[in-house]
Structure formats: structure tokens, C-alpha cells
Design an enzyme around this catalytic site. Structure first.
Site, short mmCIF file in Angstrom:
data_model
loop_
_atom_site.label_atom_id
_atom_site.label_comp_id
_atom_site.label_asym_id
_atom_site.label_seq_id
_atom_site.Cartn_x
_atom_site.Cartn_y
_atom_site.Cartn_z
N CYS A 69 0.83 -1.20 0.00
CA CYS A 69 0.00 0.00 0.00
C CYS A 69 0.88 1.27 0.00
O CYS A 69 1.81 1.39 -0.79
CB CYS A 69 -0.96 -0.05 1.18
SG CYS A 69 -2.23 1.22 1.22
N GLY A 70 0.59 2.22 0.87
CA GLY A 70 1.31 3.49 0.87
C GLY A 70 2.79 3.37 1.10
O GLY A 70 3.56 4.27 0.70
#
Length: 201
Positions: A107-108
Site C-alpha cells: 500500500c502506501g
């Protein structure tokens, strides 16, 4: 071997807005495979996850040594998008990879690694290509449309793929391989009950 740490320690980065759901499969099955998990925060002060859980880190990032670790896991968090607070974790990932210790980012966290330049020359994935392109990184030619990618000791995955992310982590550390790894993925990603027989064999 459940509950017995015999194969080393995995370090899980934790910070405010940590995305709780992204590492549960990985850490649970690493534990069942003989790995211990220690949490690493910016400091040892408590952090609050995206789900509102309070976590007290086992150690501060400044005290993290790749030589003491089998793997560093970085998860998504709102903080990857709102400033440079988590940049030191991307710098730590560079140290780990330089020391030959694998890193797994989902993800991020993939954006953080992109900003650090760690995806410029490695095959990788994330949410969508444009998400990483917005970081200004130079690795767009190495982006792979896949649920999870491993290259040169670096695992990447998008936010909707915690099971595929765990599959790559389990493969990297030798918890499962071959037919058993495939069966584990079929069980938890596809709800394939036939996979139980393979895992129990």
C-alpha cells in the site's frame, strides 16, 4: 512449531494510521512457521492504528539493526501521504536491502520506497501505476500489473492484496514453498477447501 520462535525475528513497522488489515495473514503465519515478530515505531511511544487500536512498539527505529532481523515489513498509513514523517522507515528499508535483508512493503509504503529511489531499478507493484508516478520516481518501466511482486529481496503489493502479500513473505522466508505455498494461497484467497489436504500433508 506454533508459538515457538526458532527461525529468527521479523520486524513490523508500526506508526499512527498504520493499516491494520494489511499484515495479519503474514505475521500470523510467520509465527506459526517459527518466526517471532517485534514491532518498531518512530519511538517507543504508543501509536494508534487506522482501526483505532493502540500499539506500544517493542523498539524505536533508531535501535533497529538489519543484522538482528530476518525481514522488515512496512504497511500503508495515511502518514505516507501527508508529509515526511515516515521517510526514516524508507531509509531503513534501504539499509536493510543493502545488508541483504529482505523488505516487504504494501500500500502506501510502496510510495515511500518510490520516493527513496528503491523502486527505480526493481520490478514492483502498488495500487496503480499513477499512484507511484505521482511521487516523481524513475521506476515506471519496472511497474508490474500483479497482485504482489518480489525482486531482489524486495516485496511489493497493493492495498487490496494482503493475502498475496503474505504469500510472497512466506515464500521469501521459506515458511511454505511449492505445492504447500500454492495451497495456502488457494485456501485464503480463493476459499478452496481442497487446499486443506495439501497443507496438512
Amino acid at each position: 512449531m506454533t508459538g515457538t520462535t526458532t527461525r529468527g525475528t521479523v520486524h513490523l513497522a508500526v506508526y499512527d494510521t498504520f493499516a491494520d488489515w494489511e499484515t495479519g495473514h503474514a505475521t500470523a503465519w510467520l509465527s506459526r512457521g517459527g518466526y517471532g515478530t517485534r514491532t518498531v515505531g518512530p519511538t517507543t511511544a504508543p501509536v494508534t492504528t487506522m482501526g483505532g487500536m493502540r500499539v506500544v512498539p517493542d523498539l524505536a527505529l533508531a535501535d533497529l539493526n538489519p543484522a538482528d532481523s530476518a525481514l522488515l515489513i512496512l504497511t500503508g498509513a495515511d502518514l505516507w501521504e501527508t508529509g515526511d514523517d515516515l521517510a526514516p522507515f524508507a531509509t531503513a528499508a534501504r539499509r536493510f536491502l543493502g545488508a541483504g535483508v529482505p523488505v516487504a512493503a504494501i500500500c502506501g509504503a510502496t510510495a515511500g520506497l518510490a520516493r527513496e529511489g528503491l523502486l527505480d531499478d526493481r520490478a514492483h507493484t502498488s495500487a496503480v501505476p499513477g499512484y507511484l508516478a505521482a511521487t516523481g520516481y524513475r521506476g515506471g518501466a519496472h511497474y508490474v500489473e500483479a497482485d504482489a511482486v518480489t525482486d531482489g529481496g524486495l516485496i511489493t503489493a497493493g492495498p487490496t492484496e494482503p493475502v498475496a502479500f503474505a504469500r510472497e513473505v512466506l515464500a521469501q522466508l521459506g515458511v511454505y514453498e511449492g505445492e504447500k505455498l500454492d495451497a495456502w494461497y488457494r485456501l485464503f484467497h480463493h476459499s478452496d477447501a481442497a487446499a486443506y489436504a495439501v497443507l496438512d500433508s
